[in-house]
Design a protein around this motif. Structure first.
Motif, PDB file in Angstrom:
ATOM      1  N   VAL A  63      -8.971  10.882  15.149  1.00  0.00           N
ATOM      2  CA  VAL A  63      -8.197  12.001  14.594  1.00  0.00           C
ATOM      3  C   VAL A  63      -6.815  12.063  15.247  1.00  0.00           C
ATOM      4  CG1 VAL A  63      -8.133  14.507  14.260  1.00  0.00           C
ATOM      5  CG2 VAL A  63     -10.287  13.282  14.008  1.00  0.00           C
ATOM      6  N   LYS A  64      -6.782  11.784  16.547  1.00  0.00           N
ATOM      7  CA  LYS A  64      -5.498  11.788  17.269  1.00  0.00           C
ATOM      8  C   LYS A  64      -4.536  10.772  16.635  1.00  0.00           C
ATOM      9  CE  LYS A  64      -4.040  10.920  21.997  1.00  0.00           C
ATOM     10  NZ  LYS A  64      -4.632  10.551  23.284  1.00  0.00           N
ATOM     11  N   LYS A  65      -5.046   9.558  16.434  1.00  0.00           N
ATOM     12  CA  LYS A  65      -4.192   8.493  15.893  1.00  0.00           C
ATOM     13  C   LYS A  65      -3.756   8.803  14.453  1.00  0.00           C
ATOM     14  CE  LYS A  65      -5.481   4.645  18.788  1.00  0.00           C
ATOM     15  NZ  LYS A  65      -6.716   4.062  19.307  1.00  0.00           N
ATOM     16  N   ILE A  66      -4.694   9.302  13.677  1.00  0.00           N
ATOM     17  CA  ILE A  66      -4.350   9.589  12.277  1.00  0.00           C
ATOM     18  C   ILE A  66      -3.383  10.765  12.188  1.00  0.00           C
ATOM     19  CG2 ILE A  66      -5.329  10.430  10.080  1.00  0.00           C
ATOM     20  CD1 ILE A  66      -7.552   8.416  10.513  1.00  0.00           C
ATOM     21  N   SER A  67      -3.595  11.791  13.009  1.00  0.00           N
ATOM     22  CA  SER A  67      -2.687  12.948  12.975  1.00  0.00           C
ATOM     23  C   SER A  67      -1.276  12.541  13.371  1.00  0.00           C
ATOM     24  CB  SER A  67      -3.171  14.047  13.927  1.00  0.00           C
ATOM     25  OG  SER A  67      -4.418  14.506  13.519  1.00  0.00           O
ATOM     26  N   ARG A  68      -1.205  11.678  14.395  1.00  0.00           N
ATOM     27  CA  ARG A  68       0.113  11.217  14.846  1.00  0.00           C
ATOM     28  C   ARG A  68       0.814  10.442  13.724  1.00  0.00           C
ATOM     29  NH1 ARG A  68      -0.377   7.136  19.166  1.00  0.00           N
ATOM     30  NH2 ARG A  68      -1.369   8.706  20.446  1.00  0.00           N
TER      31      ARG A  68
ATOM     32  N   ASN B  24     -13.119  -1.393   5.758  1.00  0.00           N
ATOM     33  CA  ASN B  24     -13.844  -2.585   5.312  1.00  0.00           C
ATOM     34  C   ASN B  24     -15.052  -2.847   6.212  1.00  0.00           C
ATOM     35  OD1 ASN B  24     -10.902  -3.836   3.995  1.00  0.00           O
ATOM     36  ND2 ASN B  24     -12.832  -4.009   2.893  1.00  0.00           N
ATOM     37  N   LYS B  25     -16.032  -3.511   5.633  1.00  0.00           N
ATOM     38  CA  LYS B  25     -17.277  -3.801   6.343  1.00  0.00           C
ATOM     39  C   LYS B  25     -17.012  -4.630   7.604  1.00  0.00           C
ATOM     40  CE  LYS B  25     -21.898  -5.284   5.163  1.00  0.00           C
ATOM     41  NZ  LYS B  25     -22.738  -6.001   4.226  1.00  0.00           N
ATOM     42  N   THR B  26     -15.983  -5.455   7.527  1.00  0.00           N
ATOM     43  CA  THR B  26     -15.702  -6.372   8.633  1.00  0.00           C
ATOM     44  C   THR B  26     -14.856  -5.716   9.740  1.00  0.00           C
ATOM     45  OG1 THR B  26     -13.882  -7.097   7.252  1.00  0.00           O
ATOM     46  CG2 THR B  26     -15.814  -8.527   7.301  1.00  0.00           C
ATOM     47  N   THR B  27     -14.431  -4.489   9.518  1.00  0.00           N
ATOM     48  CA  THR B  27     -13.571  -3.811  10.504  1.00  0.00           C
ATOM     49  C   THR B  27     -14.426  -3.146  11.587  1.00  0.00           C
ATOM     50  OG1 THR B  27     -11.973  -3.372   8.760  1.00  0.00           O
ATOM     51  CG2 THR B  27     -11.741  -2.066  10.756  1.00  0.00           C
ATOM     52  N   SER B  28     -14.077  -3.361  12.837  1.00  0.00           N
ATOM     53  CA  SER B  28     -14.851  -2.721  13.911  1.00  0.00           C
ATOM     54  C   SER B  28     -14.472  -1.238  14.013  1.00  0.00           C
ATOM     55  CB  SER B  28     -14.544  -3.407  15.244  1.00  0.00           C
ATOM     56  OG  SER B  28     -13.249  -3.015  15.664  1.00  0.00           O
ATOM     57  N   LEU B  29     -15.366  -0.452  14.574  1.00  0.00           N
ATOM     58  CA  LEU B  29     -15.083   0.986  14.657  1.00  0.00           C
ATOM     59  C   LEU B  29     -13.861   1.275  15.526  1.00  0.00           C
ATOM     60  CD1 LEU B  29     -18.588   2.673  14.761  1.00  0.00           C
ATOM     61  CD2 LEU B  29     -17.089   2.217  12.839  1.00  0.00           C
ATOM     62  N   HIS B  30     -13.633   0.430  16.532  1.00  0.00           N
ATOM     63  CA  HIS B  30     -12.457   0.643  17.383  1.00  0.00           C
ATOM     64  C   HIS B  30     -11.160   0.462  16.589  1.00  0.00           C
ATOM     65  CE1 HIS B  30     -14.291   1.484  21.150  1.00  0.00           C
ATOM     66  NE2 HIS B  30     -15.159   0.520  20.940  1.00  0.00           N
ATOM     67  N   ASN B  31     -11.227  -0.385  15.572  1.00  0.00           N
ATOM     68  CA  ASN B  31     -10.029  -0.624  14.749  1.00  0.00           C
ATOM     69  C   ASN B  31     -10.036   0.169  13.448  1.00  0.00           C
ATOM     70  OD1 ASN B  31      -8.962  -2.378  16.585  1.00  0.00           O
ATOM     71  ND2 ASN B  31      -9.925  -4.183  15.662  1.00  0.00           N
ATOM     72  N   ALA B  32     -10.996   1.080  13.312  1.00  0.00           N
ATOM     73  CA  ALA B  32     -11.127   1.827  12.047  1.00  0.00           C
ATOM     74  C   ALA B  32      -9.801   2.503  11.671  1.00  0.00           C
ATOM     75  CB  ALA B  32     -12.225   2.865  12.176  1.00  0.00           C
ATOM     76  N   TYR B  33      -9.120   3.072  12.674  1.00  0.00           N
ATOM     77  CA  TYR B  33      -7.887   3.813  12.372  1.00  0.00           C
ATOM     78  C   TYR B  33      -6.869   2.933  11.643  1.00  0.00           C
ATOM     79  CZ  TYR B  33      -5.392   1.500  16.183  1.00  0.00           C
ATOM     80  OH  TYR B  33      -4.785   0.561  16.964  1.00  0.00           O
ATOM     81  N   MET B  34      -6.911   1.635  11.928  1.00  0.00           N
ATOM     82  CA  MET B  34      -5.939   0.743  11.280  1.00  0.00           C
ATOM     83  C   MET B  34      -6.170   0.678   9.771  1.00  0.00           C
ATOM     84  SD  MET B  34      -5.551  -2.511  13.694  1.00  0.00           S
ATOM     85  CE  MET B  34      -5.295  -2.418  15.423  1.00  0.00           C
ATOM     86  N   ASP B  35      -7.443   0.584   9.371  1.00  0.00           N
ATOM     87  CA  ASP B  35      -7.746   0.555   7.934  1.00  0.00           C
ATOM     88  C   ASP B  35      -7.324   1.867   7.269  1.00  0.00           C
ATOM     89  OD1 ASP B  35      -8.750  -1.951   8.214  1.00  0.00           O
ATOM     90  OD2 ASP B  35     -10.710  -1.536   7.313  1.00  0.00           O
TER      91      ASP B  35
END
Ligand SMILES: Cc1cc2nc3c(=O)[nH]c(=O)nc-3n(C[C@H](O)[C@H](O)[C@H](O)COP(=O)(O)O)c2cc1C
Length: 355
Positions: A215-220, A164-175
């Motif tokens: 990628v680390k977070k998503i792979s995990r 989402n537009k309102t999501t910061s890049l640091h929290n991108a993995y959460m989206d």
């Protein structure tokens, strides 16, 4: 006589023929409106009797297995055309082996201001700056559930995920994780879109600063989810054609390190140098002027990636020859968007004849 009438009838009912007739009218209308109307019309037709239109002589081709997924053929529909999963059954009539829905974000968002989609007819190109407009994952999920093609597992369904537009890049993995979790049961593969040309923000996810962590977070997460559900859902990353050699090396290094399943090469380009027209329109360029840039990107990244990382080619594939070329250069599958708008559904059946 009867035979002749049957042939004429079949021809009139063919989707290619229909498209050739309506294309000149559609091309006079606003691009976004005509897109919405034509697919709304086709999806209504689906409801009143699916086989009303057929693709001209869908050729029999050898199916293929990629990452244990069964593809009827190697031609897929690229993301963006059916962002909300509303037209899957209508689009499946075109003969695609796979359909990628999205980009979907967790919450609905309207995208950028209109006009935001432009045709450059004489160059067989589009420029878009839609900005991840979509109805959000809950509604997209409901739409997908209505599709007979999905229910009857007639092809491979990809879900392309965004933030989402309102999501910061640091929290991108959460989206992205929200999307993975939500569509886990229905998607056959996922795409992490880190190359949207319209949000500089999103493209930054390809850089050193964010990529490895993401990628680390998503792979995990993918691993945990696969173990928990007893599945093997592939997750691919979609990259921009505007990365230089150094950037491609760094991106490939991360993809190799975490043994990602695949890469889509490429999204649209922000570089408009290949356009002859003097257009001052900002946005991602697709279609014929993107062909060489996307092909070059494929040639550059292929030798950098581990052999078992699957490549899906996208970008300026406007003919059956272009399909063949991408497969020859190492892509396992190809995806088409702008080629479909300019050449019509025939591009799918034509390309299949050669494969
Ligand atoms: C109008 C439009 C909207 C698009 N939207 C998305 C999108 O939401 N997500 C995405 O990953 N790619 C999107 N794309 C990129 C396409 O999926 C494709 O990668 C790109 O257009 C290059 O292929 P083509 O030259 O065959 O169109 C979009 C392209 C167009 C033209």
């Amino acid at each position: 006589m009867k035979y002749v009438l049957v042939i004429i009838g079949k021809r009139l009912m063919s989707i290619d023929f229909f498209y050739r007739i309506i294309k000149p009218i559609l091309f006079k209308l606003d691009p976004e409106k005509s897109h919405d109307w034509v697919f709304y019309f086709l999806s209504r037709l689906e409801l009143i009797g699916g086989k009303f239109f057929s693709v001209t002589s869908p050729p029999l081709v050898k199916p293929t297995y990629v990452r244990k997924l069964f593809f009827n053929n190697r031609i897929g529909l690229a993301a963006g055309l059916d962002k909300n999963g509303e037209y899957i059954d209508a689009l499946s009539r075109f003969g695609f082996g796979s359909i990628e829905v999205g980009t979907v974000t967790p919450m609905a968002q309207t995208g950028n201001e209109k006009p935001r989609l432009f045709r450059i007819k004489n160059e067989r190109a589009l420029i878009n700056r839609l900005g991840f407009n979509n109805v959000g994952m809950h509604q997209v999920f409901k739409n997908i559930k209505k599709s007979r093609w999905v229910r009857e597992k007639k092809g491979v369904l990809g879900i392309n995920l965004g933030i989402n537009k309102t999501t910061s890049l640091h929290n991108a993995y959460m989206d992205y994780q929200k999307g993975l979790l939500f569509f886990w049961g229905v998607a056959n593969y996922f795409v992490i879109n880190i190359s949207s040309p319209n949000t500089k923000q999103v493209r930054e996810l390809q850089t050193d600063k964010y990529l490895e962590d993401l990628v680390k977070k998503i792979s995990r997460f993918q691993k945990q989810q696969n173990e928990k559900m007893g599945t093997q859902k592939p997750v691919l990353y979609k990259i921009s054609p505007d990365n230089n050699e150094k950037e491609l090396e760094k991106i490939s290094h991360v993809f190799n390190k975490f043994s990602v399943d695949g890469v889509i090469v490429t999204n649209t380009t922000n570089n408009h140098d290949e356009l002859n027209s003097d257009l001052e329109v900002l946005g991602g360029l697709s279609g014929a002027p993107l062909e060489q840039r996307a092909l070059l990107c494929l040639k550059k990244i292929k030798p950098l990636l581990n052999r078992d990382i699957v490549i899906i080619a996208s970008g300026g594939i406007m003919s059956k020859e272009a399909v063949e070329e991408r497969i020859k250069e190492g892509a396992s599958l190809v995806q088409i968007y702008t080629g479909l708008i300019y050449e019509g559904p025939k591009i799918v059946s034509d390309s299949l004849e050669n494969l």
